[in-house]
Design a protein around this motif. Structure first.
Motif, PDB file in Angstrom:
ATOM      1  N   LEU A   1      -2.475   1.660  -9.319  1.00 44.72           N
ATOM      2  CA  LEU A   1      -2.061   2.830 -10.404  1.00 44.72           C
ATOM      3  C   LEU A   1      -1.791   2.249 -11.849  1.00 44.72           C
ATOM      4  CD1 LEU A   1       0.608   4.602  -8.017  1.00 44.72           C
ATOM      5  CD2 LEU A   1      -2.095   5.114  -8.313  1.00 44.72           C
ATOM      6  N   PHE A   2      -1.904   0.875 -11.914  1.00 44.84           N
ATOM      7  CA  PHE A   2      -1.438   0.261 -13.330  1.00 44.84           C
ATOM      8  C   PHE A   2      -2.844  -0.594 -13.683  1.00 44.84           C
ATOM      9  CE2 PHE A   2       2.312   1.280 -10.752  1.00 44.84           C
ATOM     10  CZ  PHE A   2       3.364   1.665 -11.750  1.00 44.84           C
TER      11      PHE A   2
ATOM     12  N   SER B   1       7.569   6.492  -3.048  1.00 48.11           N
ATOM     13  CA  SER B   1       6.929   5.142  -2.501  1.00 48.11           C
ATOM     14  C   SER B   1       6.497   4.315  -3.810  1.00 48.11           C
ATOM     15  CB  SER B   1       5.945   5.273  -1.443  1.00 48.11           C
ATOM     16  OG  SER B   1       4.991   5.946  -2.375  1.00 48.11           O
ATOM     17  N   LEU B   2       6.206   5.054  -4.853  1.00 45.19           N
ATOM     18  CA  LEU B   2       6.119   3.969  -6.181  1.00 45.19           C
ATOM     19  C   LEU B   2       7.305   3.525  -6.501  1.00 45.19           C
ATOM     20  CD1 LEU B   2       4.381   3.128  -8.460  1.00 45.19           C
ATOM     21  CD2 LEU B   2       4.555   5.112  -9.661  1.00 45.19           C
ATOM     22  N   TRP B   3       8.414   4.371  -6.746  1.00 44.13           N
ATOM     23  CA  TRP B   3       9.537   3.827  -7.238  1.00 44.13           C
ATOM     24  C   TRP B   3      10.282   2.686  -6.511  1.00 44.13           C
ATOM     25  CZ3 TRP B   3       7.551   8.554  -8.037  1.00 44.13           C
ATOM     26  CH2 TRP B   3       7.470   8.976  -9.376  1.00 44.13           C
ATOM     27  N   ALA B   4      10.173   3.163  -4.909  1.00 46.39           N
ATOM     28  CA  ALA B   4      10.652   2.266  -4.041  1.00 46.39           C
ATOM     29  C   ALA B   4      10.161   0.880  -4.167  1.00 46.39           C
ATOM     30  CB  ALA B   4      10.478   2.937  -2.678  1.00 46.39           C
TER      31      ALA B   4
ATOM     32  N   GLU C   1       0.813  -1.265  -0.018  1.00 48.51           N
ATOM     33  CA  GLU C   1      -0.032   0.010   0.026  1.00 48.51           C
ATOM     34  C   GLU C   1       0.852   1.175  -0.092  1.00 48.51           C
ATOM     35  OE1 GLU C   1      -2.762   0.211   2.921  1.00 48.51           O
ATOM     36  OE2 GLU C   1      -4.052  -1.554   2.245  1.00 48.51           O
ATOM     37  N   LEU C   2       0.392   2.353  -0.608  1.00 48.69           N
ATOM     38  CA  LEU C   2       1.144   3.306  -0.602  1.00 48.69           C
ATOM     39  C   LEU C   2       0.906   4.438   0.719  1.00 48.69           C
ATOM     40  CD1 LEU C   2       0.492   4.449  -4.238  1.00 48.69           C
ATOM     41  CD2 LEU C   2       2.380   3.833  -3.315  1.00 48.69           C
TER      42      LEU C   2
ATOM     43  N   ASN D   1      -2.402  12.760  -2.836  1.00 49.03           N
ATOM     44  CA  ASN D   1      -3.396  11.836  -3.567  1.00 49.03           C
ATOM     45  C   ASN D   1      -3.632  10.511  -3.345  1.00 49.03           C
ATOM     46  OD1 ASN D   1      -4.292  14.525  -4.394  1.00 49.03           O
ATOM     47  ND2 ASN D   1      -2.747  14.514  -5.837  1.00 49.03           N
ATOM     48  N   ALA D   2      -3.215   9.815  -2.142  1.00 48.07           N
ATOM     49  CA  ALA D   2      -3.453   8.368  -2.078  1.00 48.07           C
ATOM     50  C   ALA D   2      -4.281   8.302  -1.016  1.00 48.07           C
ATOM     51  CB  ALA D   2      -1.776   7.864  -1.681  1.00 48.07           C
ATOM     52  N   PRO D   3      -5.660   7.937  -1.430  1.00 47.42           N
ATOM     53  CA  PRO D   3      -6.508   7.680  -0.271  1.00 47.42           C
ATOM     54  C   PRO D   3      -6.711   6.145  -0.159  1.00 47.42           C
ATOM     55  CG  PRO D   3      -7.550   8.245  -2.407  1.00 47.42           C
ATOM     56  CD  PRO D   3      -5.938   8.510  -2.601  1.00 47.42           C
ATOM     57  N   GLY D   4      -5.646   5.461   0.330  1.00 47.93           N
ATOM     58  CA  GLY D   4      -5.601   3.940   0.269  1.00 47.93           C
ATOM     59  C   GLY D   4      -5.398   3.085  -0.921  1.00 47.93           C
ATOM     60  N   TYR D   5      -4.650   4.155  -1.795  1.00 48.21           N
ATOM     61  CA  TYR D   5      -4.054   3.031  -2.971  1.00 48.21           C
ATOM     62  C   TYR D   5      -3.153   2.432  -2.485  1.00 48.21           C
ATOM     63  CZ  TYR D   5      -6.377   6.496  -6.044  1.00 48.21           C
ATOM     64  OH  TYR D   5      -7.290   7.441  -6.839  1.00 48.21           O
TER      65      TYR D   5
END
Length: 549
Positions: free
Chosen positions: A208-209, A344-347, A191-192, A199-203
């Motif tokens: 994202l893909f 966090s996405l790249w990590a 989870e992000l 803009n990450a409400p629980g994504y």
């Protein structure tokens, strides 16, 4: 300002025209990257070849890169592993022949498998082709962009999303987990951070893909790990990371513009136009860009005399006390950019762990205590350590940008408590004004302030200037600007007032930092919208303060 006798020379006191970034700064996205030529000018001014330059908040490494270009020794520190990865990938030399050979090997082993996911049929010859992108509208694909050899006089063909295209998409979605198992793919599912600032409400990462692009990215990452030679594997992972966002749902569809991530944060245009891009196609494009960038850095960076540390700047035992000749840095701007959360996405895809607890930031994420008080404590600890590492009489140039006077107060308090003395403040205008910045010009400030400090030979007691009436000062300065300029933007008011506040000690007064400058301006003035033309020929809506009628 009268300089203290300890000061060796007068620091830069004028803005420098910002140059556009060359190819090696366009290899990978990062936030708030400063103009390289300005940093280069400061390093050259304050140091000589062989001197040790430190950036304790290095981000994507512009200070490190420019120091190495100038044949200085460089030390970079950042708690963010993504920042460390970008900087290391940029400065490390690489064999261009090996890089090209391994890309061709990757193309041979993985391209055809990935491209099968993007199979479409040509409306002219009926044969199979590979989609470059899909135009989505309100959550449904509506158009396909592709190339076909039978129609070579045009770069690309656009057709309606067909029944056959939908069959392929439904098959991919239906067999998604079977595909992962059969190909033994690894897809990050974490989870992000839950924070409306990004803009990450629980994504989760997978939200994202599209499933098609998750499979394509998983196939590509596996192929890199399996086939690419160890000597260039990290650079190929760098290409993968650079292309990652273009494989996401965050790519807006805008007529006349290339595909891009145009909203800060993990925003998905559910009810708007977006694009699903072919992962291999855009990975190939990124490879060409990074190949050009590495060709530049191989030539420009001859020195390997650098050390990059992935850790907090508050504890630097690897660096000797009183050893650093100069610091150029861009410290965290309070709550302006939550760097770790935005990374966090790249990590997740690169397998990095993010240390949120030691990040110096103000965040709305309730998991960690990232309040103003915590920011102040951690920033002070970092500046004390930086002070200890610098030689007596050495300078530090610090860039800063924030509209919140409370953050400015904390910054100045921490620098003074650490022992630094302020020499001057320079406003550095932004290189270019985008159309979106023009539209919201009433709400934001542009450019940066560069503050020059010294580690004095002897510590002195700070003596604030005489008290100033903040509200009266704001009103008088704005009236001066209106008379001189025929109107004053909020941006221009901040440019004039921040150096005044910083030098006067006005921000030490609690009653001042609780005041909102825009509220003061609205009390005495009104905003009038004007239309201007940007340096790119676009119409901009600019808001200027005028006297009330």
């Amino acid at each position: 300002m009268v300089l203290h006798k300890d000061f060796r020379y007068k620091p830069i006191d004028y803005p420098i025209d910002a140059a556009t970034h060359p190819a090696h700064y366009l290899m990978h996205k990062y936030w708030a990257r400063k103009p390289h030529n300005i940093i280069n000018a400061y390093i050259e001014y304050f140091t000589k070849p062989g001197d040790l330059v430190l950036d304790p908040f290095m981000g994507s490494g512009v200070t490190i890169i420019e120091a190495l270009k100038l044949n200085r020794r460089a030390l970079g520190v950042d708690i963010n592993p993504v920042a460390h990865f970008i900087t290391e990938s940029t400065v490390r030399p690489v064999s261009l022949d090996a890089l090209k050979d391994n890309f061709n090997l990757l193309k041979e082993k993985a391209a055809s498998i990935i491209n099968r996911l993007y199979t479409t049929n040509c409306i002219y010859c009926g044969r199979n082709a590979h989609a470059i992108s899909y135009h989505w509208l309100n959550g449904q694909p509506v158009e396909v962009k592709y190339c076909c050899n039978c129609y070579s006089q045009r770069k690309a063909i656009i057709k309606k999303f067909s029944f056959k295209d939908n069959e392929i998409l439904e098959s991919i979605n239906r067999n998604y987990f079977t595909f992962i198992k059969d190909y033994n793919l690894w897809i990050p599912t974490i989870e992000l951070p839950k924070n409306n600032q990004i803009n990450a409400p629980g994504y989760g990462v997978t939200d994202l893909f599209t499933r098609r692009n998750l499979l394509a990215l998983g196939l590509l990452l596996k192929a890199i790990e399996k086939y690419v030679d160890i000597s260039v594997k990290d650079i190929m992972r760098f290409v993968f990371s650079s292309a990652l966002v273009q494989g996401s749902k965050m790519i807006m569809h805008s007529k006349g513009q290339g595909p891009g991530w145009k909203v800060m944060g993990f925003w998905i245009p559910h009810n708007g136009a977006s694009q699903e891009l072919n992962v291999w196609h855009y990975f190939s494009n990124k490879f060409k860009r990074i190949y050009r960038g590495k060709k530049e850095t191989n030539t420009l960076i001859k020195s390997g005399n650098y050390l990059l540390l992935q850790q907090s700047a508050a504890n630097l035992p690897q660096i000797e006390d009183n050893s650093v000749d100069y610091v150029f840095t861009d410290p965290p701007y309070g709550a302006s950019v939550p760097y770790l959360e935005m990374s966090s996405l790249w990590a997740a895809w690169l397998g990095f762990t993010l240390n949120y607890r030691e990040e110096i930031v103000v965040s709305k994420n309730e998991t960690y205590n990232k309040s103003l008080d915590n920011y102040k404590i951690m920033l002070l600890a970092a500046f004390k350590e930086i002070y200890n590492k610098m030689k007596p009489g050495a300078y530090m140039s610090l860039t800063f940008h924030n509209r919140d006077l409370r953050i400015w107060k904390i910054l100045l308090y921490c620098l003074r408590e650490a022992g630094f003395e302020l020499i001057n403040v320079v406003h550095q205008p932004q290189a270019k004004l985008s159309s979106s910045q023009g539209l919201y010009h009433q709400k934001r400030i542009t450019g940066d302030f560069i503050l020059n400090f010294i580690k004095p030979l002897r510590r002195h007691i700070f003596m604030p200037a005489a008290k100033i009436n903040l509200e009266k000062t704001v009103v008088n300065k704005t009236r001066e600007l209106i008379k001189k300029q025929g109107g004053a933007t909020t941006d221009l008011v901040y440019q004039e007032l921040i150096p005044l506040f910083v030098n006067s000690g006005a921000l030490d007064e609690e009653e001042n930092i609780q005041k909102d400058l825009e509220q003061i301006l609205s009390k005495y003035f009104e905003q009038v919208k004007e239309e201007q033309t940007s340096n790119r020929g676009k119409k901009l809506e600019v808001y200027k303060w005028q006297e009330r009628h």
